[in-house]
Design a protein around this motif. Structure first.
Motif, PDB file in Angstrom:
ATOM      1  N   ALA A  32       0.823  -1.211   0.000  1.00 17.03           N
ATOM      2  CA  ALA A  32       0.000   0.000   0.000  1.00 17.03           C
ATOM      3  C   ALA A  32       0.854   1.256   0.000  1.00 17.03           C
ATOM      4  O   ALA A  32       1.826   1.362   0.734  1.00 17.03           O
ATOM      5  CB  ALA A  32      -0.916   0.017   1.221  1.00 17.03           C
ATOM      6  N   ALA A  33       0.480   2.199  -0.850  1.00 15.68           N
ATOM      7  CA  ALA A  33       1.110   3.516  -0.818  1.00 15.68           C
ATOM      8  C   ALA A  33       0.444   4.363   0.254  1.00 15.68           C
ATOM      9  O   ALA A  33       1.069   5.243   0.863  1.00 15.68           O
ATOM     10  CB  ALA A  33       0.985   4.197  -2.181  1.00 15.68           C
ATOM     11  N   ALA A  34      -0.843   4.095   0.497  1.00 16.63           N
ATOM     12  CA  ALA A  34      -1.594   4.787   1.545  1.00 16.63           C
ATOM     13  C   ALA A  34      -2.844   3.976   1.853  1.00 16.63           C
ATOM     14  O   ALA A  34      -3.294   3.167   1.041  1.00 16.63           O
ATOM     15  CB  ALA A  34      -1.965   6.203   1.115  1.00 16.63           C
ATOM     16  N   VAL A  35      -3.384   4.205   3.048  1.00 20.41           N
ATOM     17  CA  VAL A  35      -4.660   3.609   3.428  1.00 20.41           C
ATOM     18  C   VAL A  35      -5.560   4.753   3.876  1.00 20.41           C
ATOM     19  O   VAL A  35      -5.196   5.539   4.754  1.00 20.41           O
ATOM     20  CB  VAL A  35      -4.508   2.578   4.566  1.00 20.41           C
ATOM     21  N   VAL A  36      -6.718   4.873   3.242  1.00 20.29           N
ATOM     22  CA  VAL A  36      -7.642   5.975   3.523  1.00 20.29           C
ATOM     23  C   VAL A  36      -9.023   5.392   3.782  1.00 20.29           C
ATOM     24  O   VAL A  36      -9.591   4.736   2.919  1.00 20.29           O
ATOM     25  CB  VAL A  36      -7.720   6.959   2.336  1.00 20.29           C
ATOM     26  N   GLY A  37      -9.534   5.614   4.985  1.00 22.27           N
ATOM     27  CA  GLY A  37     -10.833   5.063   5.326  1.00 22.27           C
ATOM     28  C   GLY A  37     -10.861   3.554   5.282  1.00 22.27           C
ATOM     29  O   GLY A  37     -11.880   2.955   4.945  1.00 22.27           O
ATOM     30  N   LEU A 169     -11.771  19.800   5.885  1.00 28.82           N
ATOM     31  CA  LEU A 169     -10.927  18.737   5.356  1.00 28.82           C
ATOM     32  C   LEU A 169     -10.181  18.011   6.470  1.00 28.82           C
ATOM     33  O   LEU A 169      -9.990  16.797   6.412  1.00 28.82           O
ATOM     34  CB  LEU A 169      -9.936  19.306   4.332  1.00 28.82           C
ATOM     35  N   SER A 170      -9.775  18.761   7.481  1.00 33.94           N
ATOM     36  CA  SER A 170      -9.095  18.148   8.622  1.00 33.94           C
ATOM     37  C   SER A 170     -10.015  17.165   9.336  1.00 33.94           C
ATOM     38  O   SER A 170      -9.610  16.064   9.703  1.00 33.94           O
ATOM     39  CB  SER A 170      -8.632  19.236   9.597  1.00 33.94           C
ATOM     40  N   LYS A 174      -9.416  13.123   9.654  1.00 33.83           N
ATOM     41  CA  LYS A 174      -9.430  12.361  10.911  1.00 33.83           C
ATOM     42  C   LYS A 174     -10.401  11.192  10.830  1.00 33.83           C
ATOM     43  O   LYS A 174     -10.110  10.094  11.301  1.00 33.83           O
ATOM     44  CB  LYS A 174      -9.803  13.286  12.063  1.00 33.83           C
ATOM     45  N   GLU A 175     -11.555  11.446  10.234  1.00 37.96           N
ATOM     46  CA  GLU A 175     -12.555  10.383  10.090  1.00 37.96           C
ATOM     47  C   GLU A 175     -12.009   9.213   9.273  1.00 37.96           C
ATOM     48  O   GLU A 175     -12.281   8.048   9.564  1.00 37.96           O
ATOM     49  CB  GLU A 175     -13.810  10.936   9.411  1.00 37.96           C
ATOM     50  N   LEU A 176     -11.246   9.540   8.254  1.00 37.59           N
ATOM     51  CA  LEU A 176     -10.721   8.520   7.345  1.00 37.59           C
ATOM     52  C   LEU A 176      -9.438   7.870   7.848  1.00 37.59           C
ATOM     53  O   LEU A 176      -8.991   6.869   7.302  1.00 37.59           O
ATOM     54  CB  LEU A 176     -10.471   9.150   5.964  1.00 37.59           C
ATOM     55  N   ASP A 177      -8.832   8.454   8.881  1.00 35.30           N
ATOM     56  CA  ASP A 177      -7.624   7.888   9.483  1.00 35.30           C
ATOM     57  C   ASP A 177      -6.562   7.585   8.430  1.00 35.30           C
ATOM     58  O   ASP A 177      -6.161   6.441   8.223  1.00 35.30           O
ATOM     59  CB  ASP A 177      -7.967   6.620  10.261  1.00 35.30           C
ATOM     60  N   VAL A 178      -6.122   8.629   7.732  1.00 35.78           N
ATOM     61  CA  VAL A 178      -5.151   8.477   6.642  1.00 35.78           C
ATOM     62  C   VAL A 178      -3.824   7.929   7.151  1.00 35.78           C
ATOM     63  O   VAL A 178      -3.248   8.437   8.119  1.00 35.78           O
ATOM     64  CB  VAL A 178      -4.903   9.832   5.943  1.00 35.78           C
ATOM     65  N   ASP A 179      -3.359   6.878   6.523  1.00 35.36           N
ATOM     66  CA  ASP A 179      -2.084   6.244   6.865  1.00 35.36           C
ATOM     67  C   ASP A 179      -1.224   6.227   5.609  1.00 35.36           C
ATOM     68  O   ASP A 179      -1.504   5.494   4.667  1.00 35.36           O
ATOM     69  CB  ASP A 179      -2.333   4.824   7.373  1.00 35.36           C
ATOM     70  N   ASP A 188      -0.242  15.190   7.617  1.00 36.14           N
ATOM     71  CA  ASP A 188      -0.574  16.166   8.649  1.00 36.14           C
ATOM     72  C   ASP A 188      -2.100  16.266   8.696  1.00 36.14           C
ATOM     73  O   ASP A 188      -2.717  16.868   7.815  1.00 36.14           O
ATOM     74  CB  ASP A 188       0.044  17.524   8.313  1.00 36.14           C
ATOM     75  N   VAL A 189      -2.701  15.678   9.706  1.00 41.93           N
ATOM     76  CA  VAL A 189      -4.153  15.626   9.791  1.00 41.93           C
ATOM     77  C   VAL A 189      -4.750  17.025   9.888  1.00 41.93           C
ATOM     78  O   VAL A 189      -5.786  17.320   9.288  1.00 41.93           O
ATOM     79  CB  VAL A 189      -4.598  14.785  11.004  1.00 41.93           C
ATOM     80  N   GLU A 190      -4.111  17.896  10.647  1.00 42.55           N
ATOM     81  CA  GLU A 190      -4.656  19.241  10.836  1.00 42.55           C
ATOM     82  C   GLU A 190      -4.675  20.033   9.531  1.00 42.55           C
ATOM     83  O   GLU A 190      -5.572  20.824   9.273  1.00 42.55           O
ATOM     84  CB  GLU A 190      -3.834  19.996  11.893  1.00 42.55           C
ATOM     85  N   LYS A 191      -3.662  19.820   8.687  1.00 47.60           N
ATOM     86  CA  LYS A 191      -3.567  20.570   7.434  1.00 47.60           C
ATOM     87  C   LYS A 191      -4.063  19.768   6.239  1.00 47.60           C
ATOM     88  O   LYS A 191      -4.150  20.289   5.135  1.00 47.60           O
ATOM     89  CB  LYS A 191      -2.111  21.001   7.185  1.00 47.60           C
ATOM     90  N   SER A 192      -4.376  18.487   6.462  1.00 46.33           N
ATOM     91  CA  SER A 192      -4.780  17.599   5.368  1.00 46.33           C
ATOM     92  C   SER A 192      -3.767  17.661   4.230  1.00 46.33           C
ATOM     93  O   SER A 192      -4.098  17.889   3.071  1.00 46.33           O
ATOM     94  CB  SER A 192      -6.182  17.964   4.851  1.00 46.33           C
ATOM     95  N   SER A 193      -2.514  17.487   4.572  1.00 45.59           N
ATOM     96  CA  SER A 193      -1.467  17.552   3.556  1.00 45.59           C
ATOM     97  C   SER A 193      -0.288  16.684   3.957  1.00 45.59           C
ATOM     98  O   SER A 193      -0.110  16.350   5.127  1.00 45.59           O
ATOM     99  CB  SER A 193      -0.982  18.989   3.364  1.00 45.59           C
ATOM    100  N   ARG A 194       0.517  16.305   2.963  1.00 41.30           N
ATOM    101  CA  ARG A 194       1.768  15.629   3.234  1.00 41.30           C
ATOM    102  C   ARG A 194       2.701  16.604   3.922  1.00 41.30           C
ATOM    103  O   ARG A 194       2.825  17.750   3.515  1.00 41.30           O
ATOM    104  CB  ARG A 194       2.395  15.198   1.892  1.00 41.30           C
TER     105      ARG A 194
END
Length: 214
Positions: A32-37, A169-170, A174-179, A188-194
């Motif tokens: 996985a490159a990322a896990v979203v929700g 977006l933040s 958080k709801e989606l728990d981006v990994d 960065d969950v607060e900024k919704s950005s890498r």
């Protein structure tokens, strides 16, 4: 002058080598490159998106020297592409939370207007490829993203540069728990950005849908 709103990825112009597309270093999410929700964005999916852009760049600039320059200017393409794929899902969740939908008719209307502004369908595709690293076959997907952002900002009574928009977006992030796979940075969950992203993912726009340019 004022131009029709364009919400899109801003790719870094830094000359750097793109990271290798290999399996995820996170043992919990191999490949996985990322896990979203809870849903994976696989390395293979990311590689497909990157290849789409590279193939479009090759077709647009068949000259080897020009192609090499195009590659150099989009050296962070893999990271930026993943960033966009994650943000697409985050924004879509935020839009859903706000009761926002986008129709095919709205996407087509935006596309028609942008084509008229750019000088035709081919010119628009070329502009999106060169400026934002969006492959021609992904143009409508990107326009949907733009419309969702525009509508979300309107519902919030703000624009995409303001804290209220990013707070929405933040919350979705958080709801989606981006990994994110560490290979592509951290989220960065607060900024919704890498965290390592050097530029914002959207262009600063006004709530009315116009943008001031120089």
């Amino acid at each position: 002058m004022h131009r029709r709103r364009r919400t899109a990825l801003l790719l870094s112009a830094a000359i750097a080598a793109a990271p290798l597309l290999t399996a995820c270093a996170n043992d919990a999410h191999p490949g996985a490159a990322a896990v979203v929700g809870g849903q994976r964005i696989t390395v293979a999916q990311l590689e497909t998106r990157v290849n789409e852009v590279r193939e479009a760049q090759r077709a647009a600039v068949p000259d080897d020297a020009q192609y090499t320059q195009a590659i150099a200017k989009t050296g962070t393409l893999a990271r930026d592409t993943l960033h966009g794929m994650v943000l697409d899902r985050v924004l879509h969740r935020a839009a859903e939370d706000a009761g926002i939908t986008v129709t095919r008719k709205e996407i087509q209307a935006m596309r028609t207007g942008l084509e008229q502004q750019a000088g035709g369908s081919k010119a628009l595709k070329s502009a999106w490829l060169q400026q934002y690293g969006i492959a021609p076959e992904r143009l409508d997907e990107n326009l949907r993203l733009q419309l969702e952002a525009q509508k979300l900002a309107a519902v919030l009574g703000t624009d995409t540069s303001q804290p209220a928009f990013w707070a929405a977006l933040s919350k979705a992030s958080k709801e989606l728990d981006v990994d994110l796979n560490p290979r592509y940075g951290s989220w960065d969950v607060e900024k919704s950005s890498r965290v390592d992203a050097k530029t914002p993912w959207v262009r600063e726009v006004t709530a009315s849908g116009t943008q001031q340019t120089t």
